[in-house]
Design a protein around this motif. Sequence first.
Motif, PDB file in Angstrom:
ATOM      1  N   ILE A 401       0.835  -1.206   0.000  1.00 17.01           N
ATOM      2  CA  ILE A 401       0.000   0.000   0.000  1.00 17.01           C
ATOM      3  C   ILE A 401       0.867   1.252   0.000  1.00 17.01           C
ATOM      4  CG2 ILE A 401      -1.655   1.310   1.392  1.00 17.01           C
ATOM      5  CD1 ILE A 401      -2.847  -1.353   2.280  1.00 17.01           C
ATOM      6  N   ILE A 438      -5.682  -4.057   0.123  1.00 15.80           N
ATOM      7  CA  ILE A 438      -4.945  -3.689  -1.091  1.00 15.80           C
ATOM      8  C   ILE A 438      -5.918  -3.246  -2.188  1.00 15.80           C
ATOM      9  CG2 ILE A 438      -4.880  -6.020  -2.062  1.00 15.80           C
ATOM     10  CD1 ILE A 438      -2.070  -3.378  -2.157  1.00 15.80           C
ATOM     11  N   ALA A 441      -6.979   0.333  -1.348  1.00 19.79           N
ATOM     12  CA  ALA A 441      -5.934   1.310  -1.677  1.00 19.79           C
ATOM     13  C   ALA A 441      -5.902   1.594  -3.181  1.00 19.79           C
ATOM     14  CB  ALA A 441      -4.578   0.789  -1.204  1.00 19.79           C
TER      15      ALA A 441
END
Length: 981
Positions: A401, A438, A441
């Motif tokens: 990230i 993830i 993000a």
Amino acid sequence: MEDSYAFVLVCLPWKIRRQRYRRRAGQPPRLAKRGGLRGELHKMAAAGAEAAVVAEEEDEKKRLPEDDPESGGDSDDEGDSDSSGDGEDEEKENEAEIQRLEEQLSINAFDYNCHLDLIKLLRQEGELIKLRRARQKMSELFPLTEEIWLDWLKDEIKMASESSEREKVYELFERAVKDYICPEIWLEYAQYSIGGIGQEGGIEKVRSIFERALTAVGLHVTKGTALWEAYREFENAILETAQPAPGSVPSPEQQQMLCSQLEKIHTLFRRQLGIPLLDMEASYAEYEEWSEEPIPETVIKNYKKALQQLEKYKPYEEALLSAETPKLAEYQAYIDFEMKAGDPARIQLIYERALAENCLVPDLWARYNQYLDRQLKVKELVLSAHDRAVRNCPWTVGLWIRYLLAMERHRVDHGIISEMFEKALNAGFIQATDYVEIWQAYLDYLRRRVDFTQDSSKELEELRSAFARAVEYLKQEVEERFSESGDPSCTIMQNWARVEARLCNNMQKARELWDNIMTKGNAKYANMWLEYYNLERAHGDTQHCRKALHRAVQCTSDYPEHVCEVLLTLERIEGTLEDWDAAVQKTENRLARVNEQRAKAAEKEAALAKQEEEKAEQRKQARAEKKASKKAKKNRTGDKRKADDDDESEWGQEEGAEQPSKRHKGDGDGDGVLLEDMEVETGLFGRSGPEKPDHPANQKEKASTSRKDIPKVLHDSSKDNVTVFVSNLSYNMADPEVKLKELFESCGEVAEIRPVFSNKGAFRGYCYVEFKEEKSAHQALGLDRKVVEGRPMFVSPCVDKNKNPNFKVFRYSTTLEKHKLFISGLPFSCTKEELEDVCKAHGNVKDIRLVTNRAGKPKGLAYVEYENEAQASQAVLKMDGLTVKEHVIKVAISNPPLRKVPDKTEAGKASPFAVPRQVYGARGKGRTQLSMMPRALQRQSNPVAKAENGMVQNSPATSSEPPEEPKKMSNADFAKMLLKK
């Protein structure tokens, strides 16, 4: 000019030749003169230089042509005929092993140790092409260590002969210096570049490499000096080539070149003396000896200042020298010191030194990247550090990230960011929630690219397709792999709905998404309905708000009162009288049903509790009757033996037979009455008649008198404020009162310790500790979880649960703990210290708890707590499947399963012979607990017998007639069944 270049090459490599000359002259190497930290390091350096010199001389002696008679190239090799067969077998084994390793890597390309073994075998076999390919594949997946790079570079240097091949070696060096900051690789790079000074711009290229090396590792306290000296020796060699021939007058150009070269060397000396480096005194003495002019005052001032700084660095360098790998604590102390000083170059260097030895510590990478992101902000440096971080620790979602954010921050091309995100999805995270993070993000990044002032754009369509793909990916890939939903609350769909409502003004799509969210099991939660209501309130209309709340009142099961209150508030502010009446009626009906359901649930719970109490009373009575029957049987046996003895006394005894002993009631002087005679005389039917069993109450009284006289522990609830409850003590504790008094006297004066014993006199593992003062009891709570005789002692306030039902005592966590591991399959002989030695190689271990049974014997299970989630994640990858004492262990993140409560309704339908199931701990009945019910009775308890040849056997369970009530059986009947053949 070519002669000048040849002279420079003759002068180098400077380090080895200088050491060789000093050794041949009988002088010790200069680096080994000083003591302490400096002396130790220089002894190591000198030993390495000495070994290099000896190895080089031996190689020169061995380098003889194959056709030279002295070389023995044509010698008879008949003596090797015996070993040729062994060599062929070994070669075949190596080829088979190479093939096996290649197949294994084709299955799992991220097996680091497999890469190492393959490279070692290929280098041993001389398979240069395969070796180069194997190294290339490994370098694409992982940053290579200093040793691997040096071996690779040396092999490539030996094969590089043409200029095109030299360029490939240069490219390889550039890749090597980017993985880690390694002074040895930089020094090797500079030495190799000297071989190309005959080409155009060769000298400037060497100087450029030296300058880059000084920028990278020139501040290295222990290894930076070698680079500075190497750079000066190179410039000295260039100076020698610029000297005019003896007896000739230099031209103005030569004079200018000499002055320029001398100034370069002066500058190198002055730059070096201003940096705190090891062996600074020797460098200063060398400068005094070399310089024909006095050293400037500014140089001396900077030199003394650097010496003072060196004294501050010495304790940290000495700590690193004496510490064992991985030296994480020592490096962290060094980093904290440099952070206070605030020199960015030195902070970067100490971080790089720490990461070279702790490359698998995600927290260290995270702190380093955070410093680069917030302080230096240099694009190449920041992105390089982030890239190395995810290549070393690909299982840590936080590093991915941060990498995506850094790429966006430095405006990297969108295609590269998307490609990096795809790599993150294939990194192999160990938790389902990591994939949610993830994806979130990446979706945030795509959302920031969209210009929402336009109704439609390419970026918006990409964002919507990414949201749809994320939902599908979490539904299929993640749930299939982890057998659980990584996003049970549908946070990604919620964010998608918010984007559609707030930024795209598309409430229709938002409502569709929320309908989908509610169908995934979220309709029973009030907070989900209120989230939807707030979205409608901000971007929808009153009609849809009212509709959502009506549905919420109907569906919510956790907090229906709150939803009802929100609905009434809405109608009070905006609704008509009809709306208000409808809302009141709906909420009243709903709350009435809820209260009715709660009352039924309470009644059912009370009935179950009463049923359990009745069962407990029945079991208690059964135990009492069992004990009474045992005693009656024992008395009957005694009567029988006594009758036999009387018969023997009547008919006479054989010669030599021993007279049975008699016990007297009295002082033991022979004047008392025989106990056996008393029992027979007081029998109801006389001596030979059957004995009537006593009443259970009398039997209980007699049993209590026959046992050890143990006082019952009574607790005065009025003294709860000065009393603590101590539990989880060892059952084998010899003298609990003495042991615990010594332990708790440190908290204050102990008034009384009341250990609790069983009926047989065994310590039950808990007690009450009463103090004189209340503050002593509060202080005693600080001893909670203190290890006593190998078990953590639990100390809690003394609270009456009947008066305080909400009081919670200590319980081990039964939820997901990302920083804690659960290990199974351990050998029973494994100790806490042995397990700690295995686990501490992957991080700092805070606590280890070996799971034992009630007797304190290990069960092969353990909980290991690390400092943070990253270390635990790394340990799972490294330890799962590890062999410990010939046992293959299983390692996972601690996430105990939900405790399954047995169905109370089915319990009543069980067979009359079935024993009520008890719940033992979080994972049910232990495997070591054996059922004492005979197998014959267990078979009778089956509702349906097994069928053979399609026909159901005739059994009581299959009969249409109601089963007869089982006959009560005595211990003798059970014994006959067990002994029945």
